[in-house]
Motif scaffolding. Structure first.
Motif, PDB file in Angstrom:
ATOM      1  N   ASP A   1       0.830  -1.197   0.000  1.00 25.38           N
ATOM      2  CA  ASP A   1       0.000   0.000   0.000  1.00 25.38           C
ATOM      3  C   ASP A   1       0.866   1.250   0.000  1.00 25.38           C
ATOM      4  OD1 ASP A   1      -2.337  -1.459   0.072  1.00 25.38           O
ATOM      5  OD2 ASP A   1      -2.371  -1.526   2.262  1.00 25.38           O
ATOM      6  N   ILE A   2       0.408   2.233  -0.736  1.00 24.92           N
ATOM      7  CA  ILE A   2       1.100   3.522  -0.782  1.00 24.92           C
ATOM      8  C   ILE A   2       0.268   4.503   0.029  1.00 24.92           C
ATOM      9  CG2 ILE A   2       1.881   5.387  -2.268  1.00 24.92           C
ATOM     10  CD1 ILE A   2       2.222   3.365  -4.502  1.00 24.92           C
ATOM     11  N   ASP A   3       0.888   5.106   1.031  1.00 30.00           N
ATOM     12  CA  ASP A   3       0.135   6.030   1.868  1.00 30.00           C
ATOM     13  C   ASP A   3      -0.115   7.348   1.124  1.00 30.00           C
ATOM     14  OD1 ASP A   3       2.776   6.846   1.939  1.00 30.00           O
ATOM     15  OD2 ASP A   3       2.753   7.402   4.051  1.00 30.00           O
ATOM     16  N   ALA A   4      -0.960   8.187   1.718  1.00 29.31           N
ATOM     17  CA  ALA A   4      -1.392   9.423   1.066  1.00 29.31           C
ATOM     18  C   ALA A   4      -0.222  10.374   0.808  1.00 29.31           C
ATOM     19  CB  ALA A   4      -2.457  10.110   1.913  1.00 29.31           C
ATOM     20  N   GLU A   5       0.713  10.456   1.737  1.00 28.91           N
ATOM     21  CA  GLU A   5       1.844  11.368   1.557  1.00 28.91           C
ATOM     22  C   GLU A   5       2.727  10.932   0.386  1.00 28.91           C
ATOM     23  OE1 GLU A   5       5.706  13.104   3.949  1.00 28.91           O
ATOM     24  OE2 GLU A   5       4.068  12.223   5.093  1.00 28.91           O
ATOM     25  N   MET A   6       2.956   9.651   0.253  1.00 29.25           N
ATOM     26  CA  MET A   6       3.771   9.153  -0.857  1.00 29.25           C
ATOM     27  C   MET A   6       3.063   9.388  -2.187  1.00 29.25           C
ATOM     28  SD  MET A   6       6.553   7.967  -1.933  1.00 29.25           S
ATOM     29  CE  MET A   6       7.399   7.388  -0.505  1.00 29.25           C
ATOM     30  N   ARG A   7       1.737   9.211  -2.225  1.00 27.81           N
ATOM     31  CA  ARG A   7       0.984   9.492  -3.449  1.00 27.81           C
ATOM     32  C   ARG A   7       1.106  10.961  -3.828  1.00 27.81           C
ATOM     33  NH1 ARG A   7      -3.052   5.703  -1.728  1.00 27.81           N
ATOM     34  NH2 ARG A   7      -3.972   7.342  -0.470  1.00 27.81           N
ATOM     35  N   ARG A   8       1.056  11.848  -2.832  1.00 29.73           N
ATOM     36  CA  ARG A   8       1.188  13.276  -3.090  1.00 29.73           C
ATOM     37  C   ARG A   8       2.563  13.573  -3.678  1.00 29.73           C
ATOM     38  NH1 ARG A   8       2.616  18.054   0.437  1.00 29.73           N
ATOM     39  NH2 ARG A   8       3.485  16.440   1.775  1.00 29.73           N
ATOM     40  N   LYS A   9       3.603  12.975  -3.122  1.00 32.68           N
ATOM     41  CA  LYS A   9       4.955  13.183  -3.636  1.00 32.68           C
ATOM     42  C   LYS A   9       5.086  12.692  -5.078  1.00 32.68           C
ATOM     43  CE  LYS A   9       7.345  13.012   0.791  1.00 32.68           C
ATOM     44  NZ  LYS A   9       8.343  12.300   1.600  1.00 32.68           N
TER      45      LYS A   9
ATOM     46  N   ILE B   1       5.570  13.929 -10.830  1.00 36.93           N
ATOM     47  CA  ILE B   1       5.157  13.650 -12.206  1.00 36.93           C
ATOM     48  C   ILE B   1       4.667  14.917 -12.891  1.00 36.93           C
ATOM     49  CG2 ILE B   1       3.397  12.466 -13.592  1.00 36.93           C
ATOM     50  CD1 ILE B   1       3.751  10.066 -11.731  1.00 36.93           C
ATOM     51  N   VAL B   2       3.903  15.740 -12.177  1.00 33.02           N
ATOM     52  CA  VAL B   2       3.411  16.995 -12.758  1.00 33.02           C
ATOM     53  C   VAL B   2       4.580  17.931 -13.071  1.00 33.02           C
ATOM     54  CG1 VAL B   2       2.081  19.088 -12.247  1.00 33.02           C
ATOM     55  CG2 VAL B   2       1.105  16.849 -11.767  1.00 33.02           C
ATOM     56  N   SER B   3       5.563  17.993 -12.178  1.00 34.49           N
ATOM     57  CA  SER B   3       6.724  18.859 -12.409  1.00 34.49           C
ATOM     58  C   SER B   3       7.506  18.420 -13.640  1.00 34.49           C
ATOM     59  CB  SER B   3       7.641  18.843 -11.186  1.00 34.49           C
ATOM     60  OG  SER B   3       6.983  19.346 -10.060  1.00 34.49           O
ATOM     61  N   VAL B   4       7.748  17.152 -13.765  1.00 35.58           N
ATOM     62  CA  VAL B   4       8.483  16.641 -14.929  1.00 35.58           C
ATOM     63  C   VAL B   4       7.648  16.800 -16.196  1.00 35.58           C
ATOM     64  CG1 VAL B   4       9.478  14.563 -15.966  1.00 35.58           C
ATOM     65  CG2 VAL B   4       9.915  15.090 -13.569  1.00 35.58           C
TER      66      VAL B   4
ATOM     67  N   VAL C   1      11.983  20.969  -1.339  1.00 38.54           N
ATOM     68  CA  VAL C   1      11.822  21.628  -0.042  1.00 38.54           C
ATOM     69  C   VAL C   1      10.375  21.573   0.396  1.00 38.54           C
ATOM     70  CG1 VAL C   1      11.930  23.884   1.117  1.00 38.54           C
ATOM     71  CG2 VAL C   1      13.831  23.123  -0.301  1.00 38.54           C
ATOM     72  N   PHE C   2       9.450  21.798  -0.539  1.00 38.50           N
ATOM     73  CA  PHE C   2       8.015  21.752  -0.224  1.00 38.50           C
ATOM     74  C   PHE C   2       7.599  20.365   0.251  1.00 38.50           C
ATOM     75  CE2 PHE C   2       3.741  20.712  -1.868  1.00 38.50           C
ATOM     76  CZ  PHE C   2       2.999  21.549  -1.069  1.00 38.50           C
ATOM     77  N   LEU C   3       8.088  19.329  -0.416  1.00 37.08           N
ATOM     78  CA  LEU C   3       7.691  17.973  -0.060  1.00 37.08           C
ATOM     79  C   LEU C   3       8.371  17.483   1.195  1.00 37.08           C
ATOM     80  CD1 LEU C   3       7.573  16.238  -3.542  1.00 37.08           C
ATOM     81  CD2 LEU C   3       5.648  16.962  -2.128  1.00 37.08           C
ATOM     82  N   ASP C   4       9.463  18.094   1.584  1.00 34.98           N
ATOM     83  CA  ASP C   4      10.191  17.667   2.769  1.00 34.98           C
ATOM     84  C   ASP C   4       9.495  18.100   4.060  1.00 34.98           C
ATOM     85  OD1 ASP C   4      12.361  16.336   3.945  1.00 34.98           O
ATOM     86  OD2 ASP C   4      13.331  18.268   4.363  1.00 34.98           O
TER      87      ASP C   4
END
Length: 64
Positions: free
Chosen positions: A2-10, A15-18, A60-63
């Protein structure tokens, strides 16, 4: 696994940035054509620098 919500957000933010970077490259190619010339080359280098700065800011935002 399972992938938790924070990992999905990252994953989504990365993907959007790239994807935005890829779209910027396509836009530069469409604007300046296959032979970028001097101006197109400078724009391309600027896009790479912008990508590096944006990815640093995203990191930095994701950290947090």
């Amino acid at each position: 696994m399972d992938i938790d919500a924070e990992m999905r957000r990252k994953i989504v933010v990365s993907i959007v940035s790239v994807g935005a970077f890829f779209a910027l490259f396509v836009g530069i190619g469409a604007t300046y054509g296959p032979d970028l010339g001097e101006t197109g080359g400078l724009v391309l280098v600027g896009a790479i620098v912008l990508f590096i700065l944006v990815m640093a800011a995203v990191g930095v935002f994701l950290d947090e």
